[in-house]
Motif scaffolding. Structure first.
Motif, mmCIF file in Angstrom:
data_model
loop_
_atom_site.group_PDB
_atom_site.id
_atom_site.type_symbol
_atom_site.label_atom_id
_atom_site.label_comp_id
_atom_site.label_asym_id
_atom_site.label_seq_id
_atom_site.Cartn_x
_atom_site.Cartn_y
_atom_site.Cartn_z
ATOM 1 N N ALA A 54 0.864 -1.192 0.000
ATOM 2 C CA ALA A 54 0.000 0.000 0.000
ATOM 3 C C ALA A 54 0.892 1.230 0.000
ATOM 4 C CB ALA A 54 -0.909 -0.001 1.212
ATOM 5 N N ILE A 55 0.821 2.020 -1.062
ATOM 6 C CA ILE A 55 1.595 3.256 -1.195
ATOM 7 C C ILE A 55 0.617 4.421 -1.112
ATOM 8 C CG2 ILE A 55 3.024 4.640 -2.742
ATOM 9 C CD1 ILE A 55 4.533 2.283 -1.657
ATOM 10 N N THR A 56 0.927 5.393 -0.263
ATOM 11 C CA THR A 56 0.052 6.551 -0.082
ATOM 12 C C THR A 56 0.725 7.800 -0.627
ATOM 13 O OG1 THR A 56 -0.855 5.542 1.908
ATOM 14 C CG2 THR A 56 -1.242 7.886 1.614
ATOM 15 N N ASN A 57 -0.025 8.583 -1.402
ATOM 16 C CA ASN A 57 0.449 9.888 -1.855
ATOM 17 C C ASN A 57 -0.705 10.878 -1.765
ATOM 18 O OD1 ASN A 57 -1.170 9.535 -4.132
ATOM 19 N ND2 ASN A 57 0.513 9.032 -5.479
ATOM 20 N N GLY A 60 -4.242 9.667 -2.449
ATOM 21 C CA GLY A 60 -4.807 8.591 -1.640
ATOM 22 C C GLY A 60 -3.894 7.386 -1.628
ATOM 23 N N GLN A 61 -4.470 6.236 -1.328
ATOM 24 C CA GLN A 61 -3.701 5.004 -1.201
ATOM 25 C C GLN A 61 -3.907 4.129 -2.422
ATOM 26 O OE1 GLN A 61 -3.681 3.057 2.640
ATOM 27 N NE2 GLN A 61 -3.882 1.083 1.666
ATOM 28 N N ARG A 62 -2.805 3.547 -2.896
ATOM 29 C CA ARG A 62 -2.852 2.612 -4.013
ATOM 30 C C ARG A 62 -2.214 1.308 -3.564
ATOM 31 N NH1 ARG A 62 0.448 5.247 -8.598
ATOM 32 N NH2 ARG A 62 -0.274 3.454 -9.779
ATOM 33 N N ASN A 63 -2.843 0.184 -3.869
ATOM 34 C CA ASN A 63 -2.268 -1.125 -3.599
ATOM 35 C C ASN A 63 -1.638 -1.629 -4.892
ATOM 36 O OD1 ASN A 63 -3.101 -1.350 -0.853
ATOM 37 N ND2 ASN A 63 -5.166 -1.684 -1.588
ATOM 38 N N GLN A 89 8.580 1.447 2.843
ATOM 39 C CA GLN A 89 7.318 0.729 2.675
ATOM 40 C C GLN A 89 7.475 -0.580 1.905
ATOM 41 O OE1 GLN A 89 4.381 1.852 4.171
ATOM 42 N NE2 GLN A 89 5.927 3.125 5.101
ATOM 43 N N THR A 90 8.503 -0.700 1.067
ATOM 44 C CA THR A 90 8.617 -1.851 0.175
ATOM 45 C C THR A 90 9.668 -2.876 0.586
ATOM 46 O OG1 THR A 90 10.154 -0.629 -1.243
ATOM 47 C CG2 THR A 90 7.819 -0.559 -1.851
#
Length: 100
Positions: A54-57, A60-63, A89-90
């Motif tokens: 889950a990456i947030t910018n 919003g959040q993208r999976n 995060q990764t």
């Protein structure tokens, strides 16, 4: 920046003093020319390319899968100032391994 008023608890007669809250950085959807290595270095490899992260910018959040994140990074869509956050995060879910 955004101004947010604050009031002392239980005191309705006190004047309101503004608090400055810094605005979130803006990430442009255009390539930057910078390549972020999501495992921390060019020699490191992704051990789990299909793992979801889950990456947030600001949008919003993208999976995304680790492979997709690295692909976007290779195209320059992760700016240099955001790269350390992305690595944090990764690194574990993508099972990053240093091959140097």
């Amino acid at each position: 920046s955004v101004l947010v008023p604050t009031v002392a608890p239980g005191n309705t007669t006190t004047s309101v003093a503004p608090t400055v809250v810094p605005a979130a950085p803006t990430i442009t959807p255009a390539p930057t020319g910078y390549v972020c290595y999501i495992c921390g270095s060019e020699s490191a490899v992704i051990g789990a390319p299909d793992a979801m992260v889950a990456i947030t910018n600001q949008n919003g959040q993208r999976n995304l899968t680790c492979a997709t994140i690295q692909d976007e990074a290779n195209q320059g869509f992760i700016p240099d100032f955001a790269c350390p956050f992305v690595i944090d995060q990764t690194f574990v879910p993508c099972e990053c391994q240093d091959n140097s």
